[in-house]
Design a protein around this motif. Structure first.
Motif, PDB file in Angstrom:
ATOM      1  N   LEU A 115       0.909  -1.110  -0.030  1.00  0.00           N
ATOM      2  CA  LEU A 115      -0.002   0.121   0.339  1.00  0.00           C
ATOM      3  C   LEU A 115       1.151   1.344   0.110  1.00  0.00           C
ATOM      4  CD1 LEU A 115      -2.621   1.369   0.242  1.00  0.00           C
ATOM      5  CD2 LEU A 115      -2.643   1.124   2.671  1.00  0.00           C
ATOM      6  N   ASP A 116       0.733   1.942  -1.082  1.00  0.00           N
ATOM      7  CA  ASP A 116       1.478   3.475  -1.201  1.00  0.00           C
ATOM      8  C   ASP A 116       0.524   4.549  -0.919  1.00  0.00           C
ATOM      9  OD1 ASP A 116       2.964   5.516  -1.771  1.00  0.00           O
ATOM     10  OD2 ASP A 116       3.574   4.659  -3.767  1.00  0.00           O
ATOM     11  N   LEU A 117       0.745   5.214   0.283  1.00  0.00           N
ATOM     12  CA  LEU A 117       0.028   6.331   0.600  1.00  0.00           C
ATOM     13  C   LEU A 117       1.030   7.544   0.843  1.00  0.00           C
ATOM     14  CD1 LEU A 117      -2.129   4.762   3.535  1.00  0.00           C
ATOM     15  CD2 LEU A 117      -3.029   5.576   1.456  1.00  0.00           C
ATOM     16  N   SER A 118       1.909   7.551   0.042  1.00  0.00           N
ATOM     17  CA  SER A 118       2.824   8.874   0.105  1.00  0.00           C
ATOM     18  C   SER A 118       2.200  10.087  -0.630  1.00  0.00           C
ATOM     19  CB  SER A 118       4.038   8.401  -0.730  1.00  0.00           C
ATOM     20  OG  SER A 118       3.836   8.006  -1.941  1.00  0.00           O
ATOM     21  N   GLU A 119       2.958  11.069  -0.110  1.00  0.00           N
ATOM     22  CA  GLU A 119       2.470  12.426  -0.564  1.00  0.00           C
ATOM     23  C   GLU A 119       0.850  12.832  -0.484  1.00  0.00           C
ATOM     24  OE1 GLU A 119       4.763  14.115  -3.861  1.00  0.00           O
ATOM     25  OE2 GLU A 119       5.131  12.061  -4.304  1.00  0.00           O
ATOM     26  N   ASN A 120       0.393  12.382   0.656  1.00  0.00           N
ATOM     27  CA  ASN A 120      -1.021  12.860   1.041  1.00  0.00           C
ATOM     28  C   ASN A 120      -1.097  13.729   2.299  1.00  0.00           C
ATOM     29  OD1 ASN A 120      -3.181  11.221  -0.584  1.00  0.00           O
ATOM     30  ND2 ASN A 120      -1.551   9.649  -0.158  1.00  0.00           N
ATOM     31  N   LEU A 121      -2.144  13.834   2.848  1.00  0.00           N
ATOM     32  CA  LEU A 121      -2.535  15.015   3.969  1.00  0.00           C
ATOM     33  C   LEU A 121      -2.658  14.201   5.320  1.00  0.00           C
ATOM     34  CD1 LEU A 121      -4.299  17.565   1.821  1.00  0.00           C
ATOM     35  CD2 LEU A 121      -1.652  17.550   2.748  1.00  0.00           C
ATOM     36  N   ILE A 122      -1.911  12.978   5.481  1.00  0.00           N
ATOM     37  CA  ILE A 122      -2.442  12.172   6.654  1.00  0.00           C
ATOM     38  C   ILE A 122      -1.741  12.589   7.918  1.00  0.00           C
ATOM     39  CG2 ILE A 122      -2.502   9.908   7.601  1.00  0.00           C
ATOM     40  CD1 ILE A 122      -2.205   8.801   4.672  1.00  0.00           C
ATOM     41  N   GLY A 123      -2.520  13.102   8.991  1.00  0.00           N
ATOM     42  CA  GLY A 123      -2.042  13.477  10.123  1.00  0.00           C
ATOM     43  C   GLY A 123      -2.155  12.738  11.418  1.00  0.00           C
ATOM     44  N   GLY A 124      -2.297  13.227  12.493  1.00  0.00           N
ATOM     45  CA  GLY A 124      -2.316  12.343  13.841  1.00  0.00           C
ATOM     46  C   GLY A 124      -3.690  11.561  13.817  1.00  0.00           C
ATOM     47  N   LYS A 125      -4.717  11.945  13.499  1.00  0.00           N
ATOM     48  CA  LYS A 125      -6.021  11.101  13.863  1.00  0.00           C
ATOM     49  C   LYS A 125      -6.136   9.960  12.562  1.00  0.00           C
ATOM     50  CE  LYS A 125      -8.835  14.824  15.692  1.00  0.00           C
ATOM     51  NZ  LYS A 125     -10.155  15.744  15.123  1.00  0.00           N
ATOM     52  N   GLY A 126      -5.575  10.291  11.341  1.00  0.00           N
ATOM     53  CA  GLY A 126      -5.486   9.468  10.346  1.00  0.00           C
ATOM     54  C   GLY A 126      -4.585   8.272  10.819  1.00  0.00           C
ATOM     55  N   MET A 127      -3.631   8.728  11.481  1.00  0.00           N
ATOM     56  CA  MET A 127      -2.459   7.649  11.896  1.00  0.00           C
ATOM     57  C   MET A 127      -3.194   6.745  13.017  1.00  0.00           C
ATOM     58  SD  MET A 127      -0.043   7.617  10.121  1.00  0.00           S
ATOM     59  CE  MET A 127       0.868   6.160  10.881  1.00  0.00           C
ATOM     60  N   GLN A 128      -4.012   7.471  13.808  1.00  0.00           N
ATOM     61  CA  GLN A 128      -4.431   6.494  15.038  1.00  0.00           C
ATOM     62  C   GLN A 128      -5.396   5.538  14.425  1.00  0.00           C
ATOM     63  OE1 GLN A 128      -4.387   7.296  18.472  1.00  0.00           O
ATOM     64  NE2 GLN A 128      -5.396   5.270  18.651  1.00  0.00           N
ATOM     65  N   ALA A 129      -6.349   5.940  13.222  1.00  0.00           N
ATOM     66  CA  ALA A 129      -7.043   4.994  12.656  1.00  0.00           C
ATOM     67  C   ALA A 129      -6.363   3.714  12.005  1.00  0.00           C
ATOM     68  CB  ALA A 129      -8.093   5.535  11.717  1.00  0.00           C
ATOM     69  N   LEU A 130      -5.377   4.152  11.555  1.00  0.00           N
ATOM     70  CA  LEU A 130      -4.353   3.139  10.542  1.00  0.00           C
ATOM     71  C   LEU A 130      -3.683   2.212  11.507  1.00  0.00           C
ATOM     72  CD1 LEU A 130      -3.114   2.132   7.908  1.00  0.00           C
ATOM     73  CD2 LEU A 130      -1.333   3.759   8.274  1.00  0.00           C
ATOM     74  N   SER A 131      -3.326   2.876  12.583  1.00  0.00           N
ATOM     75  CA  SER A 131      -2.715   2.101  13.411  1.00  0.00           C
ATOM     76  C   SER A 131      -3.432   0.840  14.168  1.00  0.00           C
ATOM     77  CB  SER A 131      -2.141   2.798  14.746  1.00  0.00           C
ATOM     78  OG  SER A 131      -1.190   3.799  14.113  1.00  0.00           O
ATOM     79  N   GLU A 132      -4.799   1.281  14.538  1.00  0.00           N
ATOM     80  CA  GLU A 132      -5.663   0.375  14.992  1.00  0.00           C
ATOM     81  C   GLU A 132      -5.953  -0.976  14.063  1.00  0.00           C
ATOM     82  OE1 GLU A 132      -6.973   0.231  17.995  1.00  0.00           O
ATOM     83  OE2 GLU A 132      -5.800   1.726  18.587  1.00  0.00           O
ATOM     84  N   CYS A 133      -5.745  -0.368  12.575  1.00  0.00           N
ATOM     85  CA  CYS A 133      -5.850  -1.470  11.434  1.00  0.00           C
ATOM     86  C   CYS A 133      -4.768  -2.423  11.834  1.00  0.00           C
ATOM     87  CB  CYS A 133      -6.227  -0.902  10.465  1.00  0.00           C
ATOM     88  SG  CYS A 133      -5.353  -1.515   8.955  1.00  0.00           S
ATOM     89  N   LEU A 134      -3.663  -1.816  11.645  1.00  0.00           N
ATOM     90  CA  LEU A 134      -2.457  -2.600  11.685  1.00  0.00           C
ATOM     91  C   LEU A 134      -2.254  -3.788  12.705  1.00  0.00           C
ATOM     92  CD1 LEU A 134       0.137   0.034  10.891  1.00  0.00           C
ATOM     93  CD2 LEU A 134      -0.642  -1.560   9.177  1.00  0.00           C
ATOM     94  N   LYS A 135      -2.996  -3.474  13.738  1.00  0.00           N
ATOM     95  CA  LYS A 135      -3.135  -4.329  15.217  1.00  0.00           C
ATOM     96  C   LYS A 135      -3.545  -5.841  14.493  1.00  0.00           C
ATOM     97  CE  LYS A 135      -2.794  -0.894  18.738  1.00  0.00           C
ATOM     98  NZ  LYS A 135      -3.660  -0.166  19.698  1.00  0.00           N
ATOM     99  N   VAL A 136      -4.587  -5.425  13.822  1.00  0.00           N
ATOM    100  CA  VAL A 136      -5.524  -6.872  13.375  1.00  0.00           C
ATOM    101  C   VAL A 136      -5.095  -7.272  12.225  1.00  0.00           C
ATOM    102  CG1 VAL A 136      -7.358  -6.062  15.095  1.00  0.00           C
ATOM    103  CG2 VAL A 136      -7.465  -5.486  12.723  1.00  0.00           C
ATOM    104  N   ASN A 137      -4.754  -6.391  10.922  1.00  0.00           N
ATOM    105  CA  ASN A 137      -4.345  -6.725   9.677  1.00  0.00           C
ATOM    106  C   ASN A 137      -3.305  -7.724   9.591  1.00  0.00           C
ATOM    107  OD1 ASN A 137      -2.634  -6.451   7.037  1.00  0.00           O
ATOM    108  ND2 ASN A 137      -4.857  -5.628   6.534  1.00  0.00           N
ATOM    109  N   GLN A 138      -3.586  -8.741   8.775  1.00  0.00           N
ATOM    110  CA  GLN A 138      -2.446  -9.962   8.798  1.00  0.00           C
ATOM    111  C   GLN A 138      -1.849 -10.296   7.212  1.00  0.00           C
ATOM    112  OE1 GLN A 138      -4.198 -13.460  10.361  1.00  0.00           O
ATOM    113  NE2 GLN A 138      -4.813 -12.498  12.377  1.00  0.00           N
TER     114      GLN A 138
END
Length: 757
Positions: free
Chosen positions: A88-111
């Motif tokens: 997954l390439d998400l480079s050069e976007n506008l992802i900040g703290g809240k977006g990273m919070q959501a992504l981090s929760e996902c990475l805990k369960v994604n396999q």
């Protein structure tokens, strides 16, 4: 569906892809959203819904899609469910703290996700906290790019703590984050404990000498890091001295980038002493470090002793003729250095004469970059003499050197290439070759049988020069890429010149109808050729590309009948050469493995792929292969698996005669019947990674290893560890340029291989 897309056509295409994802279209495994689409958060929400049900897409590129925290939250929800996406390439976007919070929760369960690019966002310390927590738990992510994210001291501290627990992340990019010497210290502490990380990029930070001293202590204990990039960190001589002390002890680091670090002569003294004892480093980048002649003395002494370094980047260091002389003396002795970049060093004619003498003796160097060195006439005269005897050099870059091929010295260079049998890639761009020079080069192309890539861009070649090229293209059957961009083809001042130009272009097109080998011709940019003629030229090149695809397909599917039909087409070249790709410096170790390799696929090798790639009964096939070799009719020399796969002209002719007999013989029918079975699928179709095998030396052992499912990288590492120093030297040559080895050297490698399996 409102995707906030100003381009209606692109919006419809995007909707179509969404529908295909929902329907699990088996052909859609890789999706790149074009930058101009700018799908934003609403488009991401629609895409996320589709990904919840999709089970086929493995790679998704959302670079520069203006995704904010809202879009990231939607995408993260789908990744909790999706079981297919791995990159997954998400480079050069506008992802900040809240977006990273959501992504981090996902990475805990994604396999499934293994590669994640978050570069050029606005993660900062706020976003690094939840991401670091996720990395403690995640067990699949192996490659993470966090470059250019304004990560500060707290973010690095949180990440460092997670690396003490994470056991899967192998590649981490933290470049361009303005990390200082104090901020980086927690990361170095984690390197003492971490047992997974193999590649770390800290380029474009502010580490300095103090930060490097802390890193050096961790490198003394770390046993996994193999690649370290420290480009542009103001390390200086003091920092290099500390780093070198750790490199004397470290036994794992093989790839080190130290470019733009103000090392100077004093720093080179310390680094050179380190290279005398270090036994693992193979790649060293010292670009733009102010080394000069003073620093070249100790480095040259080290290269006389060092037996592991294969790649050395010394460009833009003000070395000059005085500094190049000691290096040349070391090249006469060194037998491991394969890649040497000396561009923009003011070598000039005096330095070129010394370098040419070393090339007469050196038996290892394959790639040499000398562009922007002001070599000119006398230097080229010396180089010509060395190319007549050198038997290893395959890639030579002489661009930006003020070369005029009408000079007698440069005509001598062309004469040497009529004799030289190893050079495959030659860059002469941005010189002053002109039409007379093109005349000399064309004579070379008529007889040279190894040159595959020739760059003549920016050389003031006009329509007259094309006229000389015409006859050469009718004869030459090895050139696969020709660059003629930004010349003067088509420039004329009156109607009479226009008629001559048009006649030459038409004859050029006719020559391309005969030529079957060129599959990359760059002539459109910067030349005044009308669109109608350009289209004709491009159609002929496309014809060659399609032919090579058919030939490759016939190999992959084991279709002997199709292959036989293809090689019977009039004037098919004896040597089949697939496209080698752009000639660029390697970006990583894996690319460097196959970097600038001159591999000639002759018809004998193609036949062996056809005969032995498909059948599951490996042992039986190897016996058949051996019998085929032993029964090779009318051979004028002793036959073995090695010299038949690397035949001389006599063997090629013998093979052509025997091939037709073999195809029609009874002994081939059982082989042919096995390929007609619907269950017969090519090994190569199911195992694309096998294409990474060097193809000049195809042995029975390699076939066995491929069939038991081992990847080339694993085999290479296992094999190389078992070699003696002499065998290792030959193995590296085989890896980078198989054509440079003689028959006896290949036998040494084959025997070494047999002893390790």
């Amino acid at each position: 569906m409102n995707l906030s897309n100003p381009y209606l056509k692109e919006e419809e295409e995007f909707k179509n892809k969404i529908q295909r994802l929902i329907l699990n279209d088996q052909t859609l495994t890789n999706l790149k959203i074009l930058e101009r689409n700018v799908i934003r958060d609403k488009g991401i929400q629609a895409l996320s819904e589709a990904l919840k049900v999709n089970q086929t897409l493995t790679k998704l590129d959302l670079c520069y899609s203006k995704i904010r925290d809202e879009g990231m939250q939607a995408l993260s929800e789908c990744l909790k469910v999706n079981q297919a996406l791995i990159k997954l390439d998400l480079s050069e976007n506008l992802i900040g703290g809240k977006g990273m919070q959501a992504l981090s929760e996902c990475l805990k369960v994604n396999q499934t996700l293994t590669n994640l690019d978050l570069s050029w966002n606005t993660i900062r310390d706020e976003g690094m906290q939840p991401l670091s927590e996720a990395l403690r738990v995640n067990q699949t992510l192996t490659n993470l790019d966090l470059s250019e994210n304004q990560i500060g001291a707290e973010g690095i501290k949180a990440l460092s703590e997670s690396l003490k627990f994470n056991q899967t992340l192998t590649q981490l990019n933290l470049s361009e984050n303005d990390i200082g010497s104090e901020q980086i210290k927690p990361l170095y502490e984690s390197l003492k404990v971490n047992q997974a990380l193999t590649e770390l990029d800290l380029s474009w930070n502010e580490i300095g000498a103090e930060g490097i001293q802390a890193l050096s202590e961790s490198l003394k204990v770390n046993q996994t890091l193999t690649k370290l990039c420290l480009h542009s960190n103001r390390i200086g001589a003091e920092g290099i001295q500390a780093l070198c002390e750790s490199l004397k002890v470290n036994q794992t680091l093989i790839y080190l980038v130290l470019s733009k670090n103000e090392i100077g002569g004093e720093g080179m003294q310390a680094l050179s002493e380190c290279l005398k004892v270090n036994q693992t480093l193979t790649h060293l980048n010292l670009l733009e470090n102010g080394i000069r002649a003073k620093g070249m003395e100790p480095l040259s002494e080290a290269l006389r002793v060092n037996q592991t370094l294969t790649y050395l980047e010394l460009s833009e260091n003000g070395i000059g003729a005085k500094g190049i002389k000691p290096l040349c003396e070391s090249l006469k002795v060194n037998q491991t250095l394969i890649y040497l970049d000396l561009h923009e060093n003011g070598i000039r004619a005096e330095g070129m004469q010394a370098l040419s003498e070393s090339l007469k003796v050196n038996q290892a160097l394959i790639y040499l970059d000398l562009h922007r060195n002001g070599i000119e006439a006398e230097g080229m005269k010396a180089l010509s003499e060395s190319l007549k005897v050198n038997q290893t050099l395959t890639n030579l870059n002489l661009s930006y050197n003020g070369i005029k091929l009408e000079q007698k010295e440069m005509k001598a260079l062309c004469e040497s290439l009529k004799v030289n049998q190893t050079l495959t890639n030659w860059d002469l761009s941005r010189n002053q070759i002109g039409n007379k020079g093109m005349q000399a080069l064309s004579e070379v192309l008529k007889v040279n049988q190894t040159l595959s890539n020739l760059n003549l861009g920016y050389n003031q070649i006009g329509s007259k020069g094309v006229e000389y090229l015409i006859d050469a293209l009718k004869i030459n059957q090895t050139l696969t890429r020709l660059d003629l961009y930004k010349n003067k083809i088509g420039n004329y001042e009156n109607n009479e010149d226009h008629k001559v130009h048009e006649k030459n272009i038409q004859e050029f097109i006719q020559s391309l109808k005969i030529n079957k080998s060129i599959i990359n011709l760059y002539i459109r940019n910067g030349n005044k050729i009308n669109e109608k003629n350009l289209k004709k030229i491009e159609n002929l090149i496309e014809r060659n590309v399609n032919f090579q695809k058919k030939l490759t397909k016939s190999i992959k599917v084991g279709n002997l009948q199709l292959f036989q039909q293809l090689i019977q087409i009039e004037k098919i070249p004896l040597i089949y050469q697939p496209f080698y790709g752009e000639i660029n410096r390697p970006n990583n170790q894996e690319e460097n493995t196959i970097f600038h390799t001159a591999i000639f696929h002759n018809q004998t090798e193609i036949l062996f792929h056809l005969l032995f790639a498909n059948n599951e009964k490996t042992d039986q096939k190897i016996i058949s292969k051996r019998n085929f070799l032993l029964n090779f009719k009318n051979a004028k020399t002793n036959i073995s698996a090695i010299d038949l796969l690397n035949p001389n002209e006599i063997l090629i002719q013998d093979f052509k005669n025997y091939y037709n007999q073999f195809i029609s013989s009874t002994s081939s029918q059982s082989l042919l019947s096995s390929y007609s079975s619907s269950n017969s699928t090519s090994y190569f179709n199911n195992n694309e990674k096998s294409n990474n095998f060097p193809n000049k030396l195809i042995t029975e052992e390699e076939i066995i290893l491929m069939r038991i499912g081992k990847e080339w990288k694993t085999i290479k590492n296992e094999f190389q560890n078992e070699l003696t120093k002499k065998q290792k030297q030959l193995f590296l040559k085989w890896l980078y340029c198989p054509v440079s080895l003689n028959f006896q050297e290949k036998q040494i490698i084959l025997e070494a291989w047999k002893s390790t399996i």
